[in-house]
Design a protein around this motif. Structure first.
Motif, PDB file in Angstrom:
ATOM      1  N   SER A 160      38.336  37.935  61.856  1.00 31.02           N
ATOM      2  CA  SER A 160      37.271  38.271  60.901  1.00 31.02           C
ATOM      3  C   SER A 160      37.645  37.991  59.456  1.00 31.02           C
ATOM      4  CB  SER A 160      36.891  39.745  61.040  1.00 31.02           C
ATOM      5  OG  SER A 160      38.002  40.583  60.714  1.00 31.02           O
ATOM      6  N   LEU A 161      38.926  38.003  59.144  1.00 31.16           N
ATOM      7  CA  LEU A 161      39.345  37.831  57.752  1.00 31.16           C
ATOM      8  C   LEU A 161      40.445  36.787  57.674  1.00 31.16           C
ATOM      9  CD1 LEU A 161      38.867  38.959  54.893  1.00 31.16           C
ATOM     10  CD2 LEU A 161      40.756  40.549  55.299  1.00 31.16           C
ATOM     11  N   PRO A 162      40.174  35.629  57.075  1.00 32.35           N
ATOM     12  CA  PRO A 162      41.183  34.563  57.015  1.00 32.35           C
ATOM     13  C   PRO A 162      42.458  35.025  56.320  1.00 32.35           C
ATOM     14  CG  PRO A 162      39.032  33.779  56.239  1.00 32.35           C
ATOM     15  CD  PRO A 162      38.922  35.257  56.390  1.00 32.35           C
ATOM     16  N   TRP A 163      43.567  34.476  56.773  1.00 30.24           N
ATOM     17  CA  TRP A 163      44.861  34.814  56.170  1.00 30.24           C
ATOM     18  C   TRP A 163      44.842  34.553  54.667  1.00 30.24           C
ATOM     19  CZ3 TRP A 163      48.284  30.947  54.121  1.00 30.24           C
ATOM     20  CH2 TRP A 163      49.503  31.453  53.661  1.00 30.24           C
ATOM     21  N   MET A 164      44.187  33.486  54.243  1.00 34.55           N
ATOM     22  CA  MET A 164      44.156  33.137  52.827  1.00 34.55           C
ATOM     23  C   MET A 164      43.423  34.190  51.989  1.00 34.55           C
ATOM     24  SD  MET A 164      45.317  30.472  51.025  1.00 34.55           S
ATOM     25  CE  MET A 164      45.171  28.885  51.816  1.00 34.55           C
ATOM     26  N   ALA A 165      42.575  35.005  52.639  1.00 31.43           N
ATOM     27  CA  ALA A 165      41.802  36.019  51.914  1.00 31.43           C
ATOM     28  C   ALA A 165      42.438  37.401  51.999  1.00 31.43           C
ATOM     29  CB  ALA A 165      40.370  36.072  52.456  1.00 31.43           C
ATOM     30  N   ARG A 166      43.644  37.487  52.555  1.00 27.37           N
ATOM     31  CA  ARG A 166      44.285  38.791  52.723  1.00 27.37           C
ATOM     32  C   ARG A 166      45.427  38.940  51.721  1.00 27.37           C
ATOM     33  NH1 ARG A 166      44.206  37.510  58.467  1.00 27.37           N
ATOM     34  NH2 ARG A 166      46.464  37.668  58.559  1.00 27.37           N
ATOM     35  N   LEU A 167      45.600  40.151  51.244  1.00 22.58           N
ATOM     36  CA  LEU A 167      46.655  40.431  50.274  1.00 22.58           C
ATOM     37  C   LEU A 167      47.866  41.011  50.997  1.00 22.58           C
ATOM     38  CD1 LEU A 167      44.537  41.942  47.368  1.00 22.58           C
ATOM     39  CD2 LEU A 167      45.049  39.553  47.887  1.00 22.58           C
ATOM     40  N   ASP A 168      49.049  40.515  50.656  1.00 23.71           N
ATOM     41  CA  ASP A 168      50.274  40.853  51.389  1.00 23.71           C
ATOM     42  C   ASP A 168      50.507  42.355  51.488  1.00 23.71           C
ATOM     43  OD1 ASP A 168      50.616  38.169  51.613  1.00 23.71           O
ATOM     44  OD2 ASP A 168      52.335  38.018  50.261  1.00 23.71           O
ATOM     45  N   HIS A 169      50.348  43.056  50.370  1.00 21.95           N
ATOM     46  CA  HIS A 169      50.662  44.483  50.328  1.00 21.95           C
ATOM     47  C   HIS A 169      49.804  45.268  51.325  1.00 21.95           C
ATOM     48  CE1 HIS A 169      52.062  48.214  48.557  1.00 21.95           C
ATOM     49  NE2 HIS A 169      50.856  48.562  48.139  1.00 21.95           N
ATOM     50  N   LEU A 170      48.527  44.928  51.422  1.00 22.68           N
ATOM     51  CA  LEU A 170      47.644  45.620  52.366  1.00 22.68           C
ATOM     52  C   LEU A 170      47.920  45.180  53.794  1.00 22.68           C
ATOM     53  CD1 LEU A 170      44.300  45.613  50.363  1.00 22.68           C
ATOM     54  CD2 LEU A 170      45.769  47.571  50.870  1.00 22.68           C
ATOM     55  N   ASP A 171      48.305  43.926  53.993  1.00 20.65           N
ATOM     56  CA  ASP A 171      48.712  43.480  55.327  1.00 20.65           C
ATOM     57  C   ASP A 171      49.950  44.243  55.793  1.00 20.65           C
ATOM     58  OD1 ASP A 171      46.749  41.784  56.144  1.00 20.65           O
ATOM     59  OD2 ASP A 171      48.000  39.987  56.205  1.00 20.65           O
ATOM     60  N   HIS A 172      50.874  44.469  54.876  1.00 25.20           N
ATOM     61  CA  HIS A 172      52.073  45.247  55.234  1.00 25.20           C
ATOM     62  C   HIS A 172      51.672  46.662  55.654  1.00 25.20           C
ATOM     63  CE1 HIS A 172      54.425  42.453  52.275  1.00 25.20           C
ATOM     64  NE2 HIS A 172      54.217  41.873  53.441  1.00 25.20           N
ATOM     65  N   ARG A 173      50.749  47.251  54.933  1.00 20.15           N
ATOM     66  CA  ARG A 173      50.306  48.605  55.274  1.00 20.15           C
ATOM     67  C   ARG A 173      49.698  48.623  56.673  1.00 20.15           C
ATOM     68  NH1 ARG A 173      48.202  53.256  51.979  1.00 20.15           N
ATOM     69  NH2 ARG A 173      47.376  54.654  53.578  1.00 20.15           N
ATOM     70  N   MET A 174      48.837  47.667  56.955  1.00 22.77           N
ATOM     71  CA  MET A 174      48.201  47.632  58.269  1.00 22.77           C
ATOM     72  C   MET A 174      49.249  47.495  59.373  1.00 22.77           C
ATOM     73  SD  MET A 174      45.747  44.810  60.013  1.00 22.77           S
ATOM     74  CE  MET A 174      47.224  43.909  60.449  1.00 22.77           C
ATOM     75  N   TRP A 175      50.224  46.640  59.158  1.00 29.53           N
ATOM     76  CA  TRP A 175      51.258  46.425  60.185  1.00 29.53           C
ATOM     77  C   TRP A 175      52.089  47.681  60.396  1.00 29.53           C
ATOM     78  CZ3 TRP A 175      51.368  42.768  63.661  1.00 29.53           C
ATOM     79  CH2 TRP A 175      52.536  42.541  64.393  1.00 29.53           C
ATOM     80  N   ILE A 176      52.391  48.393  59.317  1.00 31.26           N
ATOM     81  CA  ILE A 176      53.156  49.641  59.435  1.00 31.26           C
ATOM     82  C   ILE A 176      52.361  50.676  60.224  1.00 31.26           C
ATOM     83  CG2 ILE A 176      54.105  51.611  58.155  1.00 31.26           C
ATOM     84  CD1 ILE A 176      54.663  49.594  55.839  1.00 31.26           C
TER      85      ILE A 176
END
Length: 833
Positions: free
Chosen positions: A407-423
């Motif tokens: 639903s959300l391309p990698w290019m449109a995602r911010l690293d810090h929030l991706d880290h939060r989701m993964w945690i």
């Protein structure tokens, strides 16, 4: 702050010593209770009244969960469907040797109490492995004198599972090219009626004595045949894994290392392990580039694709030159493609890695386009089933991760929030699936990593909160936050730079980017909506000669703030590198102001430029270079001095400029049409009267697609430009911010669309629970910080945000006298999903 840093560094040192020393890689993989139980059942050939592997039996006895089950749990520590057959196998092992009566009773109680809810989740679509294994474990338990009794209302569901098993047994051969893992790899679960000959077993033993690398199937094979090679395999397995065996053996040790690197990076911890990561990837690269692309056997296809696509993404992100055919080889094998489509659920984690690998596509890599389309199709089929939800062969929360990717391309995602989701989504790190479930990073190592990830993330948040407060003071002191027109985006600008990069300690870079973005937003709005042509010409002339005398009103405020920013940046650079870049900075800003005046003049005069003329000005007026180049002077290594000059911008800088302009244009054409401004989408319509707006958007998106591929190649590969890697990655972060702002709508202009993400990035502590972590980082927020939430509320209480905040964040209310007040209600989850 210092205590947080010392705690983080201590954890980093511990992890480096434990994870990157010469310890056995198998210690990183969590044991499989199911397979360990099967080894515990094997009698000693010389003393049949004793277990052959006493250590396995002791492991089963000691590793029952408090709730009574053995096996895996999901996101909320709830048992998965895997626990039913695993618990039955474990209590059979205990019963066989007449030990652990209390454990057996507790295990039976768990099965009886939880079977209904777990089975009903799969009532219409039992996973293949479960349909094979679960009925067999019920029969095995009953044959060993255990009373397995299910309520009448569950009989229909059970009948369906047994019916599914019967169909599988009738339709599949013991080993065929259409099903993997093959039926014979479930030897321990095949009924006696299946009439498996000893010859069939021996014919399919691997050279190491295993039956499809499955410990449980090999244990059964040894009990049936007494084969010496099987015994040697099992002895070797127990020696390698003395504290519970893995669900697959031997394992690809290179894959374990790659999975560790991937997990560390996705937790946001790569900065702490750069040398270790680089050493692992350099070794992987040496073998990766030499491997035969399509040498995989059908039975190893899923694991091979999983590994190859994971390796490709990690290597390409770190600048290694790798070809897409290193993981796209499966596209040349029609029988493999058919096999994958028939077994798409089993291949879902491999396709997830393929899809993520294709984020990093370069120009002309058409095989990557094909792989992306194919993997997306299979992932969408997996999503449509909606049957995996934490209890399938894949890891917990995989359903949500797939949805996030699609639903959300990698290019449109911010690293810090991706880290939060993964945690938050991956408390249990998954490496790869076994025959019936999956194996994970061991609890010991993963708990330390997760503790480090939590502390690291919340340490960043503390830095970000302090910097944002400083930035708001700066914006207010220079009059930028209270101009009375346009957009007040101080928090938006800071959030974007903080969440898009991993520069945890580089406050100066973040502040330069954020201040530049704030100034650009205010000045751009002044040119677009507030200033008269005469005022704008005077301001532009002042910037050209860098003298604000004679300016007044908004123009003077903008110039004075700009002069302060440039002077401050130049002074800091002079202090660091003993070189004066004042003139270069002034030239960059001058170019930007001239472009704004040009566009305003076009708009007010009704002049319609050509597409080429428009883009030459528009790529400057979007001002990405004005944001990223001055900040790049403070990276290490820093931007070469000549690359700050307008005539000598690198291609990667120009690509970010043009892509950001096109992204903005496809989301803002309606607003700009209303105020008489030109836009690439509108210009296309003027030049193509027969076209509709959808045609125009498609035209722009096609250009965008190619330009993004070019940009990725320039960022990730050496030799295409003279910029150091940190500078190139700051360019990429800038582009990701613009992609986020203008991905499917213009969220930068929205008053509410980004508030949840801002809260998660800066204010809200992680929602993370584990019994093994110290109390200091468990289940936060247990006590909410009224200062933090008050700051957030004060930031967004303007411009109609009150109702949004009270709707989404019920901690915030009003006091009786009508003045805003923060009320912290206990146990309210602020992480909105």
């Amino acid at each position: 702050m210092e205590s947080s840093l010392s705690s983080i560094q201590a954890l980093v040192n511990d992890i480096k010593e434990e994870m990157f020393s010469t310890v056995d890689l198998y210690s990183f993989v969590s044991p499989s209770a199911y397979d360990t139980a099967w080894l515990a059942m094997i009698p000693d050939p010389k003393r049949p009244h004793l277990p052959m592997f006493k250590g396995c039996l002791e492991w089963v006895l000691k590793n029952q969960r408090e709730e009574g089950f053995w096996g895996e749990s999901n996101h909320g520590s709830h048992p998965t469907i895997d626990t039913l057959p695993t618990t039955l196998a474990s209590i059979v092992a205990l019963k066989k040797w007449n030990i652990g009566d209390d454990n057996i009773e507790k295990g039976l109680a768990f099965v009886h109490a939880n079977a209904e809810i777990l089975l009903r989740e799969k009532s219409n679509n039992s996973p293949r492995w479960f349909a094979i294994v679960f009925p067999a474990m019920i029969e095995l338990a009953q044959a060993n004198g255990l009373a397995i009794v299910f309520p009448d209302e569950l009989q229909e569901v059970l009948s369906n599972v047994f019916f599914d098993r019967q169909q599988i047994l009738e339709m599949e051969r013991l080993v065929d090219e259409y099903h993997y893992p093959p039926l014979l790899s479930y030897l321990e679960a095949l009924p006696s009626t299946n009439d498996v000959e000893e010859e069939d077993i021996l014919m399919h033993l691997s050279a190491n004595g295993s039956l499809f690398q499955s410990p449980s199937a090999t244990a059964s094979a040894f009990m049936v045949t007494g084969n010496r090679k099987c015994m040697d395999y099992l002895v070797s397995l127990v020696q390698r894994c003395p504290h519970g065996v893995t669900s697959m053996y031997p394992m690809d040790e290179e894959l374990i290392k790659l999975s560790m690197v991937n997990h560390i990076q996705r937790l946001g911890l790569a900065e702490h392990f750069n040398e270790e990561i680089e050493e692992i990837l350099s070794r992987v690269y040496r073998t990766f580039k030499k491997q035969e692309p399509w040498a995989a056997k059908m039975k190893l296809v899923a694991a091979q694709i999983y590994k190859d696509s994971l390796a490709f993404r990690l290597l390409r992100m770190h600048g290694y030159r790798v070809t897409p055919w290193n993981f796209c080889w499966f596209l040349n094998h029609e029988e493999i493609l058919v096999h994958m489509e028939k077994n798409f659920e089993y291949f879902a984690s491999a396709m997830y890695n393929v899809y993520r690998a294709t984020d990093l596509i370069f120009p002309g890599e058409y095989e990557m386009e094909e792989a992306r389309s194919f993997s997306r199709k299979l992932l969408e089929k997996t999503m449509a089933l909606r049957s995996i939800d934490n209890n399938h062969v894949m890891f917990p929360n995989f359903h949500r991760l797939i949805g996030h990717e699609l639903s959300l391309p990698w290019m449109a995602r911010l690293d810090h929030l991706d880290h939060r989701m993964w945690i938050e989504e991956n408390k249990f790190s998954t490496l790869w699936m076994g025959k019936a479930s999956f194996y994970r990073l061991s609890c010991l190592h993963n708990d330390k990593l997760m503790k480090l990830a939590v502390e690291n993330y919340e340490f960043r948040q503390s830095i970000y909160r302090g910097e944002l407060e400083e930035l708001k003071r700066w914006s207010k002191d220079w009059g930028l936050s209270e101009m009375g027109f346009g957009r007040e985006k101080t928090t938006y600008c800071y959030f974007a730079v903080a969440a898009s990069t991993s520069l945890s300690h580089n406050s100066l870079v973040r502040m330069i980017v954020a201040k530049s973005a704030i100034l650009i937003t205010v000045a751009d709005d002044f040119y677009d909506m507030e200033g008269s042509l005469n005022e704008l010409q005077r301001l532009t002339e002042a910037v050209q000669i860098w003298d604000g005398k004679g300016l007044s009103g908004h123009g003077k405020i903008i110039f004075d703030a700009l002069d302060n920013l440039v002077t401050d940046i130049a002074a800091k650079h002079r202090h660091q590198q003993d070189r004066d870049i004042t003139k270069d900075l002034q030239d960059v800003w001058c170019e930007t102001f001239v472009s704004w005046l040009t566009e305003t003049t076009w708009s007010k005069s009704g002049y319609v430029p050509s597409k080429l003329e428009y883009l030459e000005t528009g790529m400057t007026s979007i001002a990405t270079h004005t944001i990223v180049l001055p900040a790049s002077c403070f990276l290490s290594p820093s931007l070469p001095h000549d690359k700050l000059r307008p005539a000598q911008y690198e291609t990667v800088t120009k690509l970010v400029m043009i892509i950001a302009r096109l992204l903005n244009d496809i989301q803002s054409y309606q607003k700009e049409q209303e105020v008489g401004k030109m836009n690439i989408a509108l210009l296309y319509l003027k030049e193509n009267p027969q076209a509709c707006i959808e045609d125009s958007i498609d035209y722009v998106r096609e250009i965008l697609g190619e330009k993004k591929k070019e940009l990725l190649e320039h960022v990730l590969m050496d030799g295409l430009n003279d910029l150091p890697k940190p500078c190139k990655f700051l360019h990429l972060s800038c582009l990701k911010v613009f992609q986020m702002f203008f991905n499917s709508s213009n969220v930068f202009d929205s008053k509410t669309d980004l508030l949840q993400d801002i809260m998660k990035a800066i204010y809200v502590p992680l929602e993370y629970q584990t019994s093994k972590l110290p109390t200091s980082i468990q289940s936060r927020p247990k006590k909410d910080n009224p200062i933090i939430y008050s700051r957030f509320y004060q930031t967004f209480k303007h411009h109609g945000h009150r109702s949004f905040i009270r709707q989404r964040f019920p901690k915030i209310t009003m006091s009786r006298n009508g003045r805003e007040k923060v009320f912290i209600a206990p146990k309210i989850n602020l992480c909105i999903t």
